[in-house]
Design a protein around this motif. Structure first.
Motif, PDB file in Angstrom:
ATOM      1  N   PHE A  45       6.099   9.966  12.364  1.00 40.08           N
ATOM      2  CA  PHE A  45       5.539   8.650  12.656  1.00 40.08           C
ATOM      3  C   PHE A  45       6.029   7.615  11.651  1.00 40.08           C
ATOM      4  N   GLY A  46       6.207   6.390  12.129  1.00 39.42           N
ATOM      5  CA  GLY A  46       6.555   5.278  11.252  1.00 39.42           C
ATOM      6  C   GLY A  46       7.915   5.396  10.617  1.00 39.42           C
ATOM      7  N   PHE A  47       8.875   6.022  11.325  1.00 38.34           N
ATOM      8  CA  PHE A  47      10.213   6.178  10.737  1.00 38.34           C
ATOM      9  C   PHE A  47      10.882   4.822  10.592  1.00 38.34           C
ATOM     10  N   ASN A  48      11.490   4.606   9.421  1.00 36.93           N
ATOM     11  CA  ASN A  48      12.274   3.397   9.155  1.00 36.93           C
ATOM     12  C   ASN A  48      13.509   3.755   8.351  1.00 36.93           C
ATOM     13  N   GLN A  63      -0.999   8.003   6.006  1.00 35.84           N
ATOM     14  CA  GLN A  63      -1.506   7.501   4.727  1.00 35.84           C
ATOM     15  C   GLN A  63      -0.596   7.781   3.541  1.00 35.84           C
ATOM     16  N   THR A  64       0.376   8.647   3.718  1.00 41.00           N
ATOM     17  CA  THR A  64       1.293   8.987   2.629  1.00 41.00           C
ATOM     18  C   THR A  64       2.705   8.593   3.023  1.00 41.00           C
ATOM     19  N   LEU A  65       3.384   7.870   2.129  1.00 40.82           N
ATOM     20  CA  LEU A  65       4.743   7.414   2.384  1.00 40.82           C
ATOM     21  C   LEU A  65       5.728   8.440   1.844  1.00 40.82           C
ATOM     22  N   VAL A  66       6.619   8.892   2.715  1.00 41.31           N
ATOM     23  CA  VAL A  66       7.644   9.865   2.353  1.00 41.31           C
ATOM     24  C   VAL A  66       9.005   9.182   2.415  1.00 41.31           C
ATOM     25  N   GLU A  76       7.253  12.648  -1.459  1.00 37.26           N
ATOM     26  CA  GLU A  76       6.080  11.810  -1.242  1.00 37.26           C
ATOM     27  C   GLU A  76       5.985  10.825  -2.404  1.00 37.26           C
ATOM     28  N   VAL A  77       6.056   9.528  -2.102  1.00 36.14           N
ATOM     29  CA  VAL A  77       6.150   8.537  -3.180  1.00 36.14           C
ATOM     30  C   VAL A  77       4.906   7.677  -3.340  1.00 36.14           C
ATOM     31  N   LEU A  78       4.043   7.636  -2.314  1.00 41.51           N
ATOM     32  CA  LEU A  78       2.946   6.677  -2.396  1.00 41.51           C
ATOM     33  C   LEU A  78       1.846   7.030  -1.409  1.00 41.51           C
ATOM     34  N   HIS A  79       0.605   6.847  -1.842  1.00 43.53           N
ATOM     35  CA  HIS A  79      -0.538   6.968  -0.944  1.00 43.53           C
ATOM     36  C   HIS A  79      -1.108   5.576  -0.714  1.00 43.53           C
ATOM     37  N   ILE A  80      -1.654   5.336   0.457  1.00 42.42           N
ATOM     38  CA  ILE A  80      -2.153   4.003   0.788  1.00 42.42           C
ATOM     39  C   ILE A  80      -3.243   3.548  -0.179  1.00 42.42           C
ATOM     40  N   SER A  81      -3.954   4.498  -0.780  1.00 39.46           N
ATOM     41  CA  SER A  81      -5.008   4.128  -1.733  1.00 39.46           C
ATOM     42  C   SER A  81      -4.434   3.405  -2.947  1.00 39.46           C
ATOM     43  N   GLU A  82      -3.180   3.717  -3.324  1.00 40.87           N
ATOM     44  CA  GLU A  82      -2.550   3.039  -4.455  1.00 40.87           C
ATOM     45  C   GLU A  82      -2.271   1.573  -4.128  1.00 40.87           C
ATOM     46  N   PHE A  94      -0.558   2.820   6.486  1.00 39.08           N
ATOM     47  CA  PHE A  94       0.566   1.910   6.263  1.00 39.08           C
ATOM     48  C   PHE A  94       0.853   1.149   7.556  1.00 39.08           C
ATOM     49  N   ALA A  95       0.059   0.110   7.793  1.00 43.99           N
ATOM     50  CA  ALA A  95       0.090  -0.582   9.079  1.00 43.99           C
ATOM     51  C   ALA A  95       1.345  -1.439   9.216  1.00 43.99           C
ATOM     52  N   GLY A  96       2.115  -1.174  10.272  1.00 48.17           N
ATOM     53  CA  GLY A  96       3.278  -2.001  10.591  1.00 48.17           C
ATOM     54  C   GLY A  96       4.332  -2.043   9.511  1.00 48.17           C
ATOM     55  N   ILE A  97       4.561  -0.939   8.821  1.00 48.27           N
ATOM     56  CA  ILE A  97       5.455  -0.941   7.665  1.00 48.27           C
ATOM     57  C   ILE A  97       6.896  -1.274   8.065  1.00 48.27           C
TER      58      ILE A  97
END
Length: 707
Positions: A45-48, A63-66, A76-82, A94-97
């Protein structure tokens, strides 16, 4: 030996019985709500692609950015909580990243716009007005445009500035929204130039368009919400394209050249930002002019024209194979199938790049002298990826048959490819631009493996005049060919739609499998007029909607009858929208064939439908009086013999309630009893938790009355 053989047979029987017992039964609630949740195969999901890098990013559980390298590892570099902690927001995912550069991405949730640097762990936040809509970033993610009511605004993404592009007090003048009711490939109303120095936008004048009332029952007393709804043959909107210069804050407008109610579609900026190319479509939709305008809104040249006796429907803007040239590729079905034509910016046809006898679906990328596009290939059930260069050399990049969704990186060197097929729940890979596999990212398992479901059977049959028609048949898991089973035909049958595909579930809904296990044959046929089969197959419906489609559906019934196990004295039919129209058509034109019908959101008379769609296929009521009369369900109501349930969302802005209520009134006038069920405050379809109620209503009605 005989005793041993019997012992083995007993063990096998016990194993089979135990295995069957171990299979779970799918509930209707699970089937309706779980198709895209509980049972949806694992996906990326959310591939860019990260710009100008062989890097990519995607989301793990949203919720986790890879971040990963094409030929390297993922991390894994970032969680949305950060992000929430750094910027004082409460994003759940990560809405609409979108990536601004290798280090910085942009997020957008409702009216909040965030930028965030993954290295510095810092970012910015702006809040747009609470009711901002159609939020659209420029290509560099420096500015964001949005609409408020009927006007257009923009702001920087890092420092909020509420800058008005338009200031119209007259609510009939609408800027920045989609026009032509999103027909002809129109999906947006805002078009940033390549550098972001100009902002093009649609503007429509709806002064002459009739208001249509929708009832809001959530207030006491109820109130009316009026929408603009141009019905066939009636006054329509007048379209313009505005071009706003951010430096001098001036706007120039492009108007139609050949008729004030003509359509403006397929807007694109040239790479050098000097020109806009668009198509002006006659209101009749039989003639288009592909026009070149300069950035001041002046018509420079008509590049070429197309005409057809049925309709000409441009759906894709010009694409540019090179950022260093304004020469462009145009999609046209002038030779019977969508193909690519290469034009100079002066309108000279340089070459026809493809000559495929199959349908192009979408252009997914164009750069470095190559155009990447999806198309069906020889089997119309597939979606495959091809590329062609400006010399006309075409290559198939996805050898695996199925339904592929792809994303090409900015250099054209790598492709993210996610696909499914009849036997493949989902598979995600990265491949080179020659199609060679580089990395397997995901191979999903079948989440329905433990459930007692039979696979659908996809076949072709011949129509009475020799045309191949695709069918899908779903049988009970305990199917017995010596028994007779009642039938439900699920139908859509209208333009652009294709119900049967080479994908996971074969294009079916899980409720169809549930019904099959209640002892039904669930059957679907894509009749002529439906999508991805070319002009000859699709345009045959012109001026007579429902006629050839009904004939093809009857050929499907003839096929079912030949099988021996389908009880053709107990055939129910169900469909929505155009499928609702087809349900009504089948019930009333062949009352001796179809015993039960459930028609939702149905068109009952094309004179009540919107001009943009209705006139394309039927011409105007004045031009085609016989066709309108012949296809009207209201004029066929007296033929009804079976049980019919009509369903409609009371706030439907697409197929307005006048359709259904006019048909109900006709039945009352005729003294014919039918069933009617409204879904208060739902629009053209019933979504969310209420969809379980809808499907229970539909299927209970079918089972109860199709005895």
């Amino acid at each position: 030996m005989e005793l041993y053989r019997r012992f083995i047979l007993v063990l096998i029987s016990i194993f089979l019985i135990t295995n069957v017992d171990a299979q779970k039964e799918l509930t209707l609630e699970e089937a309706v709500l779980g198709q895209y949740q509980q049972f949806y195969p694992d996906h990326i999901f959310g591939f860019n692609w990260i710009e100008n890098q062989n890097k990519y990013a995607y989301l793990k559980q949203y919720q986790t950015l890879v971040v990963g390298m094409v030929e390297g590892e993922e991390k894994e570099v970032l969680h949305i909580s950060e992000v929430n902690e750094a910027l004082g927001v409460r994003f759940n995912y990560f809405a609409g990243i979108k990536w601004k550069d290798e280090h910085t991405f942009v997020l957008n949730l409702r009216n909040e716009v965030l930028t965030y640097n993954i290295d510095t762990k810092k970012g910015t936040k702006i809040e747009l007005p609470e009711n901002a809509e159609r939020i659209t970033f420029d290509h560099q993610y420096n500015n964001v445009a949005y609409t408020l009511d009927n006007n257009l605004f923009y702001s920087s993404v890092t420092k909020y500035e509420h800058i008005a592009v338009t200031k119209n007090d007259d609510s009939n003048i609408v800027s920045g929204q989609e026009i032509a009711r999103s027909e002809m490939g129109i999906t947006q109303g805002i078009f940033w130039s390549p550098t972001g120095e100009h902002l093009a936008f649609y503007q429509k004048d709806e002064s002459n368009v009739s208001d249509y009332p929708l009832l809001n029952i959530l207030e006491t007393p109820g109130t009316l919400n009026s929408i603009k709804y141009p019905m066939t043959g009636q006054p329509s909107e007048k379209a313009k394209l505005g071009i706003y210069n951010l430096k001098n804050a001036k706007t120039n407008f492009i108007s139609t050249e050949h008729g004030e109610e003509n359509y403006l579609t397929n807007v694109s900026w040239t790479p050098d930002e000097q020109f806009i190319i668009l198509a002006e479509v006659a209101r009749s939709q039989k003639h288009i002019w592909v026009q070149k305008y300069n950035a001041e809104g002046d018509l420079v040249k008509t590049l070429f024209e197309e005409k057809k006796d049925t309709w000409v429907e441009p759906e894709k803007p010009a694409h540019f194979p090179s950022k260093k040239s304004n020469d462009f590729v145009w999609v046209s079905e002038r030779d019977g199938f969508d193909n690519l034509y290469y034009y100079s910016i002066e309108g000279e046809l340089k070459s026809q790049l493809t000559s495929n006898a199959f349908m192009l679906k979408d252009i997914v990328a164009a750069h470095h002298g190559e155009v990447f596009f999806t198309a069906t290939g020889e089997n119309p059930l597939n979606t495959l990826l091809y590329k062609v260069n400006t010399k006309g050399k075409q290559v198939l990049l996805t050898k695996e048959l199925g339904t592929h969704s792809v994303d090409v990186n900015c250099t054209g060197e790598y492709i993210f490819d996610q696909f499914s097929a009849h036997d493949i729940p989902n598979k995600a890979v990265i491949r080179k631009s020659n199609g060679k596999l580089v990395k397997l990212m995901l191979e999903a398992e079948n989440k329905l493996a433990d459930y007692n479901l039979a696979k659908a059977e996809v076949k072709t049959i011949k129509s009475r005049d020799g045309v191949d028609l695709y069918t899908r048949t779903i049988k009970p898991r305990d199917f017995d060919s010596t028994k007779k089973y009642p039938v439900l035909i699920y139908v859509y049958g209208g333009p652009h739609a294709q119900l049967i595909t080479n994908s996971w579930y074969d294009g079916a809904s899980l409720w169809m499998h549930w019904l099959a296990n209640q002892g039904y044959i669930v059957f679907t046929l894509d009749n002529r007029g439906s999508g991805n089969r070319g002009v000859e197959f699709e345009h045959i419906i012109h001026r007579n909607l429902g006629v050839i489609e009904h004939q093809d559906q009857l050929d499907g019934v003839e096929y079912l009858s030949s099988l021996g196990y389908a009880d053709t004295s107990r055939i129910a039919v169900h469909g929505w929208s155009y499928g609702g129209f087809m349900t009504g058509t089948m019930m009333m034109k062949s009352p001796e064939v179809f015993k039960v019908g459930v028609a939702g959101g149905l068109v009952t008379d094309w004179k009540y439908y919107e001009a943009m769609y209705g006139e394309r296929y039927m011409d105007t009521p004045e031009e085609n009086k016989e066709g309108y009369e012949k296809t009207s369900l209201i004029n066929q109501a007296e033929n009804l013999k079976g049980d019919l349930l009509l369903i409609h969302g009371t706030s439907d802005p697409v197929v307005v309630m006048q359709h259904n209520l006019s048909l109900v009134k006709k039945f009352v006038d005729l003294g014919i009893q039918i069933d009617f069920f409204p879904y208060p405050m739902h629009e053209h379809n019933v979504r969310g938790k209420d969809r379980v109620h809808l499907m229970r209503k539909v299927l209970d009605y079918v089972i109860k009355n199709n005895q």
